[in-house]
Scaffold this motif. Structure first.
Motif, PDB file in Angstrom:
ATOM      1  N   ARG A 112      12.872   0.383 -45.941  1.00  0.00           N
ATOM      2  CA  ARG A 112      12.427  -0.932 -45.468  1.00  0.00           C
ATOM      3  C   ARG A 112      13.304  -1.481 -44.350  1.00  0.00           C
ATOM      4  N   GLU A 113      14.609  -1.426 -44.542  1.00  0.00           N
ATOM      5  CA  GLU A 113      15.521  -2.005 -43.550  1.00  0.00           C
ATOM      6  C   GLU A 113      15.446  -1.246 -42.224  1.00  0.00           C
ATOM      7  N   TRP A 114      15.414   0.076 -42.286  1.00  0.00           N
ATOM      8  CA  TRP A 114      15.347   0.871 -41.056  1.00  0.00           C
ATOM      9  C   TRP A 114      14.057   0.583 -40.297  1.00  0.00           C
ATOM     10  N   LEU A 115      12.942   0.521 -41.009  1.00  0.00           N
ATOM     11  CA  LEU A 115      11.661   0.257 -40.366  1.00  0.00           C
ATOM     12  C   LEU A 115      11.647  -1.132 -39.728  1.00  0.00           C
ATOM     13  N   ALA A 116      12.174  -2.120 -40.451  1.00  0.00           N
ATOM     14  CA  ALA A 116      12.178  -3.487 -39.930  1.00  0.00           C
ATOM     15  C   ALA A 116      13.059  -3.621 -38.697  1.00  0.00           C
ATOM     16  N   THR A 117      14.104  -2.817 -38.637  1.00  0.00           N
ATOM     17  CA  THR A 117      15.033  -2.897 -37.517  1.00  0.00           C
ATOM     18  C   THR A 117      14.585  -2.059 -36.326  1.00  0.00           C
ATOM     19  N   THR A 118      14.077  -0.858 -36.597  1.00  0.00           N
ATOM     20  CA  THR A 118      13.782   0.102 -35.528  1.00  0.00           C
ATOM     21  C   THR A 118      12.366  -0.030 -34.968  1.00  0.00           C
ATOM     22  N   VAL A 119      11.391  -0.280 -35.845  1.00  0.00           N
ATOM     23  CA  VAL A 119      10.000  -0.466 -35.388  1.00  0.00           C
ATOM     24  C   VAL A 119       9.486  -1.796 -35.970  1.00  0.00           C
ATOM     25  N   PRO A 120      10.087  -2.907 -35.568  1.00  0.00           N
ATOM     26  CA  PRO A 120       9.790  -4.200 -36.191  1.00  0.00           C
ATOM     27  C   PRO A 120       8.344  -4.646 -36.058  1.00  0.00           C
ATOM     28  N   SER A 121       7.644  -4.172 -35.032  1.00  0.00           N
ATOM     29  CA  SER A 121       6.247  -4.599 -34.839  1.00  0.00           C
ATOM     30  C   SER A 121       5.250  -3.696 -35.565  1.00  0.00           C
ATOM     31  N   ALA A 122       5.749  -2.662 -36.239  1.00  0.00           N
ATOM     32  CA  ALA A 122       4.854  -1.720 -36.917  1.00  0.00           C
ATOM     33  C   ALA A 122       4.396  -2.271 -38.265  1.00  0.00           C
ATOM     34  N   GLN A 123       3.128  -2.054 -38.565  1.00  0.00           N
ATOM     35  CA  GLN A 123       2.582  -2.407 -39.872  1.00  0.00           C
ATOM     36  C   GLN A 123       2.668  -1.190 -40.785  1.00  0.00           C
ATOM     37  N   VAL A 124       3.226  -1.391 -41.987  1.00  0.00           N
ATOM     38  CA  VAL A 124       3.397  -0.294 -42.935  1.00  0.00           C
ATOM     39  C   VAL A 124       2.311  -0.367 -44.001  1.00  0.00           C
ATOM     40  N   THR A 125       1.579   0.718 -44.176  1.00  0.00           N
ATOM     41  CA  THR A 125       0.506   0.803 -45.163  1.00  0.00           C
ATOM     42  C   THR A 125       0.859   1.857 -46.201  1.00  0.00           C
ATOM     43  N   GLU A 126       0.547   1.576 -47.460  1.00  0.00           N
ATOM     44  CA  GLU A 126       0.892   2.504 -48.534  1.00  0.00           C
ATOM     45  C   GLU A 126      -0.205   3.548 -48.740  1.00  0.00           C
ATOM     46  N   ALA A 127       0.248   4.772 -48.988  1.00  0.00           N
ATOM     47  CA  ALA A 127      -0.648   5.896 -49.274  1.00  0.00           C
ATOM     48  C   ALA A 127      -0.353   6.430 -50.670  1.00  0.00           C
ATOM     49  N   GLY A 128      -1.178   7.375 -51.124  1.00  0.00           N
ATOM     50  CA  GLY A 128      -0.979   7.947 -52.456  1.00  0.00           C
ATOM     51  C   GLY A 128       0.251   8.806 -52.558  1.00  0.00           C
ATOM     52  N   SER A 129       0.679   9.390 -51.447  1.00  0.00           N
ATOM     53  CA  SER A 129       1.876  10.226 -51.427  1.00  0.00           C
ATOM     54  C   SER A 129       2.372  10.318 -49.998  1.00  0.00           C
ATOM     55  N   THR A 130       3.636  10.677 -49.847  1.00  0.00           N
ATOM     56  CA  THR A 130       4.185  10.854 -48.497  1.00  0.00           C
ATOM     57  C   THR A 130       3.536  12.048 -47.805  1.00  0.00           C
ATOM     58  N   ALA A 131       3.233  13.102 -48.567  1.00  0.00           N
ATOM     59  CA  ALA A 131       2.574  14.271 -47.979  1.00  0.00           C
ATOM     60  C   ALA A 131       1.155  13.920 -47.534  1.00  0.00           C
ATOM     61  N   GLY A 132       0.470  13.117 -48.351  1.00  0.00           N
ATOM     62  CA  GLY A 132      -0.864  12.672 -47.963  1.00  0.00           C
ATOM     63  C   GLY A 132      -0.825  11.836 -46.695  1.00  0.00           C
ATOM     64  N   ALA A 133       0.240  11.050 -46.562  1.00  0.00           N
ATOM     65  CA  ALA A 133       0.404  10.252 -45.341  1.00  0.00           C
ATOM     66  C   ALA A 133       0.571  11.162 -44.128  1.00  0.00           C
ATOM     67  N   ALA A 134       1.377  12.209 -44.283  1.00  0.00           N
ATOM     68  CA  ALA A 134       1.574  13.153 -43.180  1.00  0.00           C
ATOM     69  C   ALA A 134       0.267  13.844 -42.806  1.00  0.00           C
ATOM     70  N   ALA A 135      -0.520  14.225 -43.817  1.00  0.00           N
ATOM     71  CA  ALA A 135      -1.805  14.880 -43.557  1.00  0.00           C
ATOM     72  C   ALA A 135      -2.742  13.955 -42.802  1.00  0.00           C
ATOM     73  N   GLU A 136      -2.755  12.682 -43.156  1.00  0.00           N
ATOM     74  CA  GLU A 136      -3.613  11.718 -42.476  1.00  0.00           C
ATOM     75  C   GLU A 136      -3.179  11.515 -41.032  1.00  0.00           C
ATOM     76  N   VAL A 137      -1.886  11.362 -40.808  1.00  0.00           N
ATOM     77  CA  VAL A 137      -1.375  11.146 -39.450  1.00  0.00           C
ATOM     78  C   VAL A 137      -1.654  12.359 -38.567  1.00  0.00           C
TER      79      VAL A 137
END
Length: 302
Positions: A112-137
């Motif tokens: 959370r802290e890294w995302l808020a600091t490094t990509v502050p304008s990015a919206q974070v959406t939750e997925a079922g798994s990190t691997a599923g997120a990678a597959a979607e991206v």
């Protein structure tokens, strides 16, 4: 029974990484911890690798509950791996172009802290798994710019690594266990751990203390204890416990005998080698030899 392992999938997760640390053989991914453990019970696989504890988030409730939800299972080993996340995007994407990030809720919390600091304008959406997120991206038409996931997932789906080790708690680890059907306990190594679940007979002042005393008076150290609802009535809890030592260590054996006397139910979930191979510090009076000597002395009195 198929001579393969199952695991809580999909491919590219930390569980998959833990599995690959012990075997490169064929393995079957399951969509949930329950499905993985039910497959073990049904004989569809010879065992399953599932997460049980995270140094940041604590115990994995799905695993703690499902281990005792059906026919007996036993932990045969544990694997501990570092929790290291990266930000991965389709080739050609720059860090300052990231506006939509997809990841699992636990990963989002740990970064959370890294995302808020490094990509502050990015919206974070939750997925079922990190691997599923990678597959979607990885999909060319995905509306997400980047995924927070393990390096194994980023590589699996051909993504570029925009940043690595972005977790807010460096040094965090996750503990996984290999679970099989209950059977003979493997020989002790001297660097073992035992997992069990103990139920209180009656909820009263000192009920937990009575359970803890069975270990304390025999010099058995606990490495984890967590309360879990029994799912019967509100306020009714059992305790999931890891202790340092093996079932065949006299101090552990006597502690379990004590629990059997005072608890209505005790689930023994296995004795197995510790991942770190650390040997417990056994205090004076609690070695096997000292237990045997004391028992011989008592017998000599009669």
């Amino acid at each position: 029974m198929r001579p393969v392992l199952g695991y809580f999938g999909p491919a590219g997760t930390f569980t998959h990484q833990a599995l690959r640390s012990i075997t490169d053989d064929e393995a079957i991914a399951f969509a949930s911890v329950r499905e993985a453990l039910d497959a073990v019970r049904a004989g569809e696989v010879r065992g399953a690798v599932v997460p049980i504890e995270n140094s940041v988030e604590g115990g994995v409730s799905a695993t703690l509950d499902e281990l005792i939800a059906g026919s007996p299972l036993a932990i045969r080993g544990e694997i501990v791996i570092p929790v290291e996340f990266g930000l991965y995007a389709r080739p050609g994407t720059e860090l300052d172009e990231v506006r939509q990030v997809l990841t699992h809720g636990h990963a989002a919390a740990q970064c959370r802290e890294w995302l808020a600091t490094t990509v502050p304008s990015a919206q974070v959406t939750e997925a079922g798994s990190t691997a599923g997120a990678a597959a979607e991206v990885a999909r060319p038409d995905s509306r997400y710019d980047a995924a927070v996931c393990a390096r194994v997932a980023g590589q699996l789906y051909g993504l570029d690594e925009l940043a690595y080790q972005i977790e807010d708690n460096p040094g965090a680890v996750t503990r996984f266990v290999e679970v099989g059907v209950a059977g003979p306990v493997p020989p002790r190594t001297g660097a073992d751990k035992t997992t069990l679940v103990a139920y209180m007979r009656v909820d009263h002042a000192g009920a937990l203390l009575e359970i803890l005393e069975q270990f304390a008076v025999r010099g058995v150290n606990l490495s984890r204890i967590e309360s879990r609802p029994t799912k019967t009535t509100l306020g009714s809890y059992c305790f999931s416990i890891d202790v340092e030592g093996h079932l065949h260590d006299k101090r552990v054996e006597e502690a379990l005998e004590g629990l059997h006397r005072i608890c209505p139910t005790v689930h023994f979930l296995g004795s197995y080698p510790r991942a770190d191979r650390a040997r417990p510090v056994v205090g004076h009076g609690f070695s096997d030899a000292e237990f045997d000597d004391a028992a011989a002395w008592v017998r000599s009195l009669g």
